[in-house]
Design a protein around this motif. Structure first.
Motif, PDB file in Angstrom:
ATOM      1  N   ARG A   1       0.838  -1.199   0.000  1.00  0.00           N
ATOM      2  CA  ARG A   1       0.000   0.000   0.000  1.00  0.00           C
ATOM      3  C   ARG A   1       0.877   1.253   0.000  1.00  0.00           C
ATOM      4  O   ARG A   1       1.847   1.348   0.743  1.00  0.00           O
ATOM      5  CB  ARG A   1      -0.937  -0.005   1.206  1.00  0.00           C
ATOM      6  CG  ARG A   1      -1.946  -1.151   1.162  1.00  0.00           C
ATOM      7  CD  ARG A   1      -2.953  -1.070   2.292  1.00  0.00           C
ATOM      8  NE  ARG A   1      -2.319  -1.196   3.597  1.00  0.00           N
ATOM      9  CZ  ARG A   1      -2.269  -0.235   4.513  1.00  0.00           C
ATOM     10  NH1 ARG A   1      -2.797   0.951   4.260  1.00  0.00           N
ATOM     11  NH2 ARG A   1      -1.695  -0.443   5.683  1.00  0.00           N
ATOM     12  N   ILE A   2       0.511   2.212  -0.837  1.00  0.00           N
ATOM     13  CA  ILE A   2       1.315   3.422  -1.028  1.00  0.00           C
ATOM     14  C   ILE A   2       0.550   4.654  -0.533  1.00  0.00           C
ATOM     15  O   ILE A   2      -0.644   4.814  -0.782  1.00  0.00           O
ATOM     16  CB  ILE A   2       1.672   3.603  -2.517  1.00  0.00           C
ATOM     17  CG1 ILE A   2       2.438   2.375  -3.027  1.00  0.00           C
ATOM     18  CG2 ILE A   2       2.491   4.870  -2.737  1.00  0.00           C
ATOM     19  CD1 ILE A   2       3.759   2.144  -2.333  1.00  0.00           C
ATOM     20  N   LYS A   3       1.264   5.521   0.179  1.00  0.00           N
ATOM     21  CA  LYS A   3       0.690   6.789   0.642  1.00  0.00           C
ATOM     22  C   LYS A   3       0.579   7.766  -0.525  1.00  0.00           C
ATOM     23  O   LYS A   3       1.109   7.541  -1.614  1.00  0.00           O
ATOM     24  CB  LYS A   3       1.583   7.403   1.724  1.00  0.00           C
ATOM     25  CG  LYS A   3       1.807   6.541   2.949  1.00  0.00           C
ATOM     26  CD  LYS A   3       2.796   7.227   3.896  1.00  0.00           C
ATOM     27  CE  LYS A   3       3.134   6.349   5.075  1.00  0.00           C
ATOM     28  NZ  LYS A   3       4.142   6.965   5.964  1.00  0.00           N
ATOM     29  N   ASN A   4      -0.126   8.889  -0.292  1.00  0.00           N
ATOM     30  CA  ASN A   4      -0.280   9.907  -1.337  1.00  0.00           C
ATOM     31  C   ASN A   4       1.057  10.504  -1.768  1.00  0.00           C
ATOM     32  O   ASN A   4       1.216  10.961  -2.900  1.00  0.00           O
ATOM     33  CB  ASN A   4      -1.206  11.025  -0.861  1.00  0.00           C
ATOM     34  CG  ASN A   4      -2.647  10.547  -0.715  1.00  0.00           C
ATOM     35  OD1 ASN A   4      -3.061   9.601  -1.399  1.00  0.00           O
ATOM     36  ND2 ASN A   4      -3.408  11.185   0.172  1.00  0.00           N
ATOM     37  N   ASN A   5       2.031  10.502  -0.828  1.00  0.00           N
ATOM     38  CA  ASN A   5       3.341  11.072  -1.161  1.00  0.00           C
ATOM     39  C   ASN A   5       4.254  10.074  -1.877  1.00  0.00           C
ATOM     40  O   ASN A   5       5.423  10.356  -2.136  1.00  0.00           O
ATOM     41  CB  ASN A   5       4.034  11.596   0.098  1.00  0.00           C
ATOM     42  CG  ASN A   5       4.352  10.491   1.098  1.00  0.00           C
ATOM     43  OD1 ASN A   5       4.110   9.310   0.828  1.00  0.00           O
ATOM     44  ND2 ASN A   5       4.881  10.867   2.259  1.00  0.00           N
TER      45      ASN A   5
ATOM     46  N   GLU B   1       5.291   7.193  -0.729  1.00  0.00           N
ATOM     47  CA  GLU B   1       5.997   6.292   0.178  1.00  0.00           C
ATOM     48  C   GLU B   1       5.108   5.111   0.566  1.00  0.00           C
ATOM     49  O   GLU B   1       3.902   5.269   0.734  1.00  0.00           O
ATOM     50  CB  GLU B   1       6.430   7.043   1.451  1.00  0.00           C
ATOM     51  CG  GLU B   1       7.517   8.076   1.229  1.00  0.00           C
ATOM     52  CD  GLU B   1       8.839   7.424   0.888  1.00  0.00           C
ATOM     53  OE1 GLU B   1       9.176   6.394   1.508  1.00  0.00           O
ATOM     54  OE2 GLU B   1       9.529   7.940  -0.019  1.00  0.00           O
ATOM     55  N   PRO B   2       5.693   3.934   0.739  1.00  0.00           N
ATOM     56  CA  PRO B   2       4.881   2.781   1.155  1.00  0.00           C
ATOM     57  C   PRO B   2       4.555   2.838   2.648  1.00  0.00           C
ATOM     58  O   PRO B   2       5.330   3.362   3.441  1.00  0.00           O
ATOM     59  CB  PRO B   2       5.796   1.584   0.856  1.00  0.00           C
ATOM     60  CG  PRO B   2       7.168   2.143   0.950  1.00  0.00           C
ATOM     61  CD  PRO B   2       7.083   3.565   0.492  1.00  0.00           C
ATOM     62  N   TYR B   3       3.359   2.342   3.004  1.00  0.00           N
ATOM     63  CA  TYR B   3       3.032   2.185   4.417  1.00  0.00           C
ATOM     64  C   TYR B   3       3.950   1.112   4.993  1.00  0.00           C
ATOM     65  O   TYR B   3       4.060   0.013   4.449  1.00  0.00           O
ATOM     66  CB  TYR B   3       1.583   1.748   4.596  1.00  0.00           C
ATOM     67  CG  TYR B   3       0.566   2.852   4.408  1.00  0.00           C
ATOM     68  CD1 TYR B   3       0.236   3.708   5.455  1.00  0.00           C
ATOM     69  CD2 TYR B   3      -0.077   3.032   3.178  1.00  0.00           C
ATOM     70  CE1 TYR B   3      -0.710   4.717   5.282  1.00  0.00           C
ATOM     71  CE2 TYR B   3      -1.019   4.048   3.001  1.00  0.00           C
ATOM     72  CZ  TYR B   3      -1.330   4.881   4.060  1.00  0.00           C
ATOM     73  OH  TYR B   3      -2.257   5.878   3.890  1.00  0.00           O
TER      74      TYR B   3
ATOM     75  N   ASN C   1       3.697  -0.804   7.589  1.00  0.00           N
ATOM     76  CA  ASN C   1       3.081  -2.058   8.031  1.00  0.00           C
ATOM     77  C   ASN C   1       2.565  -2.908   6.873  1.00  0.00           C
ATOM     78  O   ASN C   1       2.055  -3.996   7.079  1.00  0.00           O
ATOM     79  CB  ASN C   1       1.951  -1.795   9.028  1.00  0.00           C
ATOM     80  CG  ASN C   1       0.810  -0.987   8.436  1.00  0.00           C
ATOM     81  OD1 ASN C   1       0.843  -0.635   7.266  1.00  0.00           O
ATOM     82  ND2 ASN C   1      -0.181  -0.685   9.254  1.00  0.00           N
ATOM     83  N   SER C   2       2.681  -2.401   5.638  1.00  0.00           N
ATOM     84  CA  SER C   2       2.265  -3.212   4.486  1.00  0.00           C
ATOM     85  C   SER C   2       3.457  -3.922   3.857  1.00  0.00           C
ATOM     86  O   SER C   2       3.296  -4.748   2.979  1.00  0.00           O
ATOM     87  CB  SER C   2       1.574  -2.338   3.432  1.00  0.00           C
ATOM     88  OG  SER C   2       2.514  -1.572   2.696  1.00  0.00           O
TER      89      SER C   2
END
Length: 305
Positions: free
Chosen positions: A187-191, A193-195, A197-198
């Motif tokens: 899972r990827i954040k809007n910026n 970067e990956p989460y 914990n994923s």
């Protein structure tokens, strides 16, 4: 008469005497391993092969060729590629933190009171000039914390007996955890970067999703591998051993009441389907050949009772 036990059989008896009765007396076994159990056993075999200096990649390919049609329903071709990547990841992750392997799959066979105990420890290793028990576990969930590890009797029982057999002092337990979580997209954040914990996947999954070989150095193997060294406190060791001996002495194969428990029955017991048939007044024997099989009993005339 001497009772023959292992750590797992004592544990099973206290979890549910009926499950123990089906397993040890009726010799009824589940036919197929779950994905988690299969992946766990394969990782265990591959790491053992690695520690012995053998060709673990060849072993993995041999295992792949021996997969049955039913195995392939739960173990995909992608899982085989992921397994290879996992072992390579393990090598890379711990390349600067190496211990000396003394024994692998060490057999413990001892007697106490009217009990004959048999067990196999994953490994005995040396860290510097000190000896440790090696415990390897695969997990599809979060790795356990220190308190959870302190409650796990098995390595303490093994440490106690190994000290007696080998005349060495076991300083502690090296816990190694390897994620067996099924492959999922990161899972990827809007910026961008990956989460954190994923990231339970190895570089293989990263490359597959992003078509990139640049696995982030700051996040490498996060939630994939963990190694925790826990010293053995002598009083805690005594408590664990004393408790296990007491539990062992009350194991009785003639006791077979069912300990109904919504968590253990549905999540942890191999005989949940068998009991469900009985609860519905159906004959569970019809499950023999599809869900369960009856293990052939081989009588060894040289075995002491």
């Amino acid at each position: 008469m001497t009772k023959k036990i292992s750590y797992s059989s004592v544990n099973q008896f206290h979890m549910c005497p009926y499950a123990f009765h089906l397993n040890k007396v009726k010799k009824i076994k589940k036919m197929h391993k779950s994905r988690a159990l299969y992946i766990g056993s394969v990782i265990h075999s591959l790491l053992e092969s690695l520690n012995r200096g053998e060709d673990w990649i060849n072993l993995l390919h041999t295992m792949e060729q021996e997969l049955t049609l039913e195995d392939k329903l739960s173990i995909s071709e992608e899982s085989i590629l992921w397994l290879e990547d996992t072992i390579n990841g393990y090598i890379d992750c711990f390349k600067d933190d190496v211990y000396e392997v003394v024994e692998l799959e060490y057999k413990i066979s001892v007697r106490f009171k009217n009990v004959s105990f048999l067990g196999y420890v994953d490994g005995i290793v040396k860290y510097g000039d000190k000896y440790y028990i090696l415990e390897r576990k695969t997990s599809s969930s979060a790795f356990p914390k220190e308190f959870n590890l302190l409650l796990r009797e098995q390595p303490y029982i093994y440490a106690y007996f190994i000290e007696k057999i080998m005349n060495i002092k076991i300083e502690g337990i090296i816990w190694e955890f390897i994620s067996s979580k099924p492959l999922t997209e990161i899972r990827i954040k809007n910026n961008g970067e990956p989460y954190a914990n994923s990231l339970t996947s190895t570089p293989y999954m990263w490359n597959k999703q992003f078509n990139s070989t640049e696995y982030p150095k700051t996040l490498t193997y996060l939630n994939v591998f963990d190694r925790t060294i826990m010293p053995i406190e002598r009083e805690h060791l005594k408590r664990m051993v004393s408790n296990f001996v007491e539990k062992s002495l009350v194991v009785d194969s003639s006791i077979k009441f069912k300990k109904y428990d919504s968590v253990n029955c549905t999540r942890m017991c191999n005989y949940s389907t068998w009991c469900m048939y009985e609860l519905k007044d159906l004959d569970p024997e019809v499950l023999i050949g599809s869900v369960y099989y009856r293990e052939e009993v081989i009588i060894d005339e040289n075995t002491e009772d």
